[in-house]
Design an enzyme around this catalytic site. Structure first.
Site, PDB file in Angstrom:
ATOM      1  N   ASP A 108       0.815  -1.219   0.000  1.00  0.00           N
ATOM      2  CA  ASP A 108       0.000   0.000   0.000  1.00  0.00           C
ATOM      3  C   ASP A 108       0.846   1.266   0.000  1.00  0.00           C
ATOM      4  O   ASP A 108       0.446   2.296   0.542  1.00  0.00           O
ATOM      5  CB  ASP A 108      -0.950   0.040   1.214  1.00  0.00           C
ATOM      6  CG  ASP A 108      -1.841  -1.175   1.286  1.00  0.00           C
ATOM      7  OD1 ASP A 108      -2.280  -1.628   0.230  1.00  0.00           O
ATOM      8  OD2 ASP A 108      -2.079  -1.674   2.405  1.00  0.00           O
ATOM      9  N   HIS A 125      -4.411  -2.109  -5.993  1.00  0.00           N
ATOM     10  CA  HIS A 125      -3.671  -0.918  -6.395  1.00  0.00           C
ATOM     11  C   HIS A 125      -4.671   0.165  -6.782  1.00  0.00           C
ATOM     12  O   HIS A 125      -5.483  -0.039  -7.678  1.00  0.00           O
ATOM     13  CB  HIS A 125      -2.767  -1.228  -7.584  1.00  0.00           C
ATOM     14  CG  HIS A 125      -1.642  -2.149  -7.237  1.00  0.00           C
ATOM     15  ND1 HIS A 125      -0.771  -2.655  -8.163  1.00  0.00           N
ATOM     16  CD2 HIS A 125      -1.238  -2.624  -6.050  1.00  0.00           C
ATOM     17  CE1 HIS A 125       0.120  -3.413  -7.555  1.00  0.00           C
ATOM     18  NE2 HIS A 125      -0.150  -3.419  -6.273  1.00  0.00           N
TER      19      HIS A 125
HETATM   20  P1  GDP Z   1      -0.458   0.090  -3.697  1.00  0.00           P
HETATM   21  O1  GDP Z   1      -1.075  -1.203  -3.315  1.00  0.00           O
HETATM   22  O2  GDP Z   1       0.989   0.174  -3.352  1.00  0.00           O
HETATM   23  O3  GDP Z   1      -0.732   0.476  -5.104  1.00  0.00           O
HETATM   24  O4  GDP Z   1      -1.123   1.204  -2.790  1.00  0.00           O
HETATM   25  P2  GDP Z   1      -2.687   1.461  -2.549  1.00  0.00           P
HETATM   26  O5  GDP Z   1      -3.307   1.902  -3.796  1.00  0.00           O
HETATM   27  O6  GDP Z   1      -3.309   0.340  -1.829  1.00  0.00           O
HETATM   28  O7  GDP Z   1      -2.599   2.628  -1.476  1.00  0.00           O
HETATM   29  C1  GDP Z   1      -2.057   3.823  -1.725  1.00  0.00           C
HETATM   30  C2  GDP Z   1      -3.080   4.889  -1.384  1.00  0.00           C
HETATM   31  O8  GDP Z   1      -2.443   6.139  -1.437  1.00  0.00           O
HETATM   32  C3  GDP Z   1      -4.214   4.990  -2.386  1.00  0.00           C
HETATM   33  O9  GDP Z   1      -5.351   5.463  -1.716  1.00  0.00           O
HETATM   34  C4  GDP Z   1      -3.705   6.015  -3.387  1.00  0.00           C
HETATM   35  O10 GDP Z   1      -4.739   6.677  -4.106  1.00  0.00           O
HETATM   36  C5  GDP Z   1      -3.007   6.948  -2.476  1.00  0.00           C
HETATM   37  N1  GDP Z   1      -1.875   7.689  -2.974  1.00  0.00           N
HETATM   38  C6  GDP Z   1      -0.843   7.267  -3.764  1.00  0.00           C
HETATM   39  N2  GDP Z   1       0.095   8.235  -3.839  1.00  0.00           N
HETATM   40  C7  GDP Z   1      -0.355   9.271  -3.080  1.00  0.00           C
HETATM   41  C8  GDP Z   1       0.189  10.537  -2.717  1.00  0.00           C
HETATM   42  O11 GDP Z   1       1.295  10.911  -3.103  1.00  0.00           O
HETATM   43  N3  GDP Z   1      -0.563  11.321  -1.886  1.00  0.00           N
HETATM   44  C9  GDP Z   1      -1.781  10.941  -1.411  1.00  0.00           C
HETATM   45  N4  GDP Z   1      -2.446  11.761  -0.608  1.00  0.00           N
HETATM   46  N5  GDP Z   1      -2.308   9.741  -1.721  1.00  0.00           N
HETATM   47  C10 GDP Z   1      -1.597   8.926  -2.530  1.00  0.00           C
END
Ligand code: GDP
Length: 426
Positions: free
Chosen positions: A13, A41
């Site tokens: 995440d 993701h």
């Molecule tokens: P992944 O499994 O690594 O792709 O991560 P997830 O999608 O589960 O979780 C990452 C969360 O952070 C999601 O809600 C994204 O929309 C959000 N996100 C990703 N990059 C950023 C950022 O730079 N700032 C903010 N505020 N949210 C982000």
């Protein structure tokens, strides 16, 4: 021509989906090489907000071929539902190829996942109940079903017979559950086989040819280094390797193909499921970070569960980057920390009154570790509109420099919001 692995340095995440979505724009192939529908993701782009569990994150670009590699745990229902949901929301038909060597997550794997979590009760590992552990147990016990098996009915029946024999004994006698009927499982799989057929191919040959032709290939990891079964927080780990070193294995490429490893690091920590989490916050402090984190609070993309949150842990992250062989870091969610006067960062673990370490220990020692925190000045402002490093507040730059020095890897990219364009390249 580059083969890039994009992987998590923490618990998962970290924002890999967003970073993959950004990088996919200039890639020809995006490949899932491990894990299944047990992690999500989150991607926010012109088509809307999506949570992808099974599809590679390149599905929004018509120039990208998306590949589900042999190392994955293929959940056909989730895959087809995701594809349909993309199409109904106006995304053009993605190019998708599924390895004929990928193995199938069966309904029986999900059932065993649920029954085993119930049996373990308070000792459970916080499984997402997507059948992943029973799936990989079957795979390594040589009881799995490969996609290619679906197109040979006699072979499929015999593979299922072999697989169900011991499971039905466990179902009846350990879990007190009714045994499973081979015929209904066979019928379901044959129906899935027809739906899957247009997408099945020899992805290993496709990728080898693409590599020989110098195409840009992106290998998309799931979860993070601390969930790796060999090097992570065992047994609070997942069942397939989350490391870039496994990426060429699970994808079907030569080990020397990868020249760029982007470790995605979150500017604070979050963790779904059970297990030691040294910088974990509780109470109001946790609530505030959880509410402000990610794009809509820190709640699991797969399960909706509130994520456990804490300060950035440089001990765990340095270890995670080392395991990944990170050549660069993408630091995400930096904007989230803009509410803090001071930002605590963990720089060591206290294992006992006389033992403070900067090394990430095995789980037995990790259980007792408490964080040694250093407080950095906060920037107390919204940085989500900033697009160049020079324009960041001085405290935010300091935070990035501190993280770089502490983890020993250059931060090449900063993410300051969930949207594609909210990115700073250095
Ligand atoms: P992944 O499994 O690594 O792709 O991560 P997830 O999608 O589960 O979780 C990452 C969360 O952070 C999601 O809600 C994204 O929309 C959000 N996100 C990703 N990059 C950023 C950022 O730079 N700032 C903010 N505020 N949210 C982000």
């Amino acid at each position: 021509m580059t083969v890039t692995a994009i992987v998590g340095a923490n618990w998962g995440d970290e924002g890999k989906g967003k970073m993959t979505d950004v990088l996919a724009a200039t890639s020809s192939y995006v490949v899932r090489y491990q894990g299944g529908s047990n992690a999500g993701h989150t991607i926010i782009n012109d088509y809307g907000k999506f949570s992808l569990h099974m599809l590679p994150s390149g599905v929004f670009y018509s120039n990208v071929t998306n590949i589900i590699g042999p190392g994955t745990a293929l959940d056909v229902n989730v895959l087809l539902q995701e594809r349909n949901s993309l199409l109904t929301r106006g995304v053009p038909e993605p190019k998708l190829v599924i390895s004929d060597r990928a193995q199938m997550v069966l309904p029986v794997h999900r059932l065993f996942d649920e029954l085993e979590e119930l049996r373990l009760g308070s000792q459970s590992f916080g499984s997402t109940k997507r059948g992943i552990a029973p799936f990989y147990a079957d795979k390594y016990a040589k009881l799995g079903i490969q996609v290619a098996d679906l197109y040979d009915k006699t072979r499929l029946r015999s593979r299922l017979e072999q697989s169900l024999a011991s499971k039905n004994v466990l179902l009846e006698h350990l879990y007190k559950h009714t045994p499973l009927q081979l015929e209904s499982l066979l019928k379901e799989l044959l129906e899935q086989a027809e739906l899957l057929k247009p997408f099945v191919g020899d992805t290993t040959s496709i990728l080898h040819e693409a590599y020989a032709n110098g195409e840009d290939i992106l290998l998309e990891g799931q979860l993070g280094a601390l969930r790796d079964p060999d090097h992570g927080i065992y047994p609070y780990s997942t069942s397939s390797s989350t490391l870039a070193g496994f990426a060429p294995v699970g994808a079907g490429l030569p080990p020397y193909a990868i020249t760029r490893v982007i470790a995605v690091v979150k500017a604070y920590s979050s963790c779904v499921g059970a297990g030691p989490f040294v910088t974990e916050l509780h109470g109001e402090e946790a609530e505030q970070l959880r509410r402000l984190g990610g794009d809509a609070g820190e709640y699991g993309a797969t399960t909706g569960r509130p994520r456990r949150v804490g300060w950035l842990d440089t001990v765990a992250t340095r270890y995670g980057c080392k395991l990944q062989g990170a050549t660069e870091v993408a630091l995400t969610n930096l904007d989230v920390l803009g509410y803090l006067d001071e930002i605590p960062v963990c720089i060591g673990y206290k294992l006992s009154d006389t033992n403070v370490t900067s090394h990430f220990p095995a789980t037995a020692q990790l259980e007792a570790a408490t964080p040694v925190l250093q407080r950095l000045p906060g920037w107390k402002s919204n940085i989500s509109h900033v697009r160049s490093f020079a324009d960041l507040p001085v405290e935010a730059k300091q935070y990035v420099h501190f993280v770089e020095a502490a983890i020993g890897v250059r931060v090449a990219t900063l993410s300051v919001g969930p949207r594609r364009e909210q990115i700073i390249s250095r």
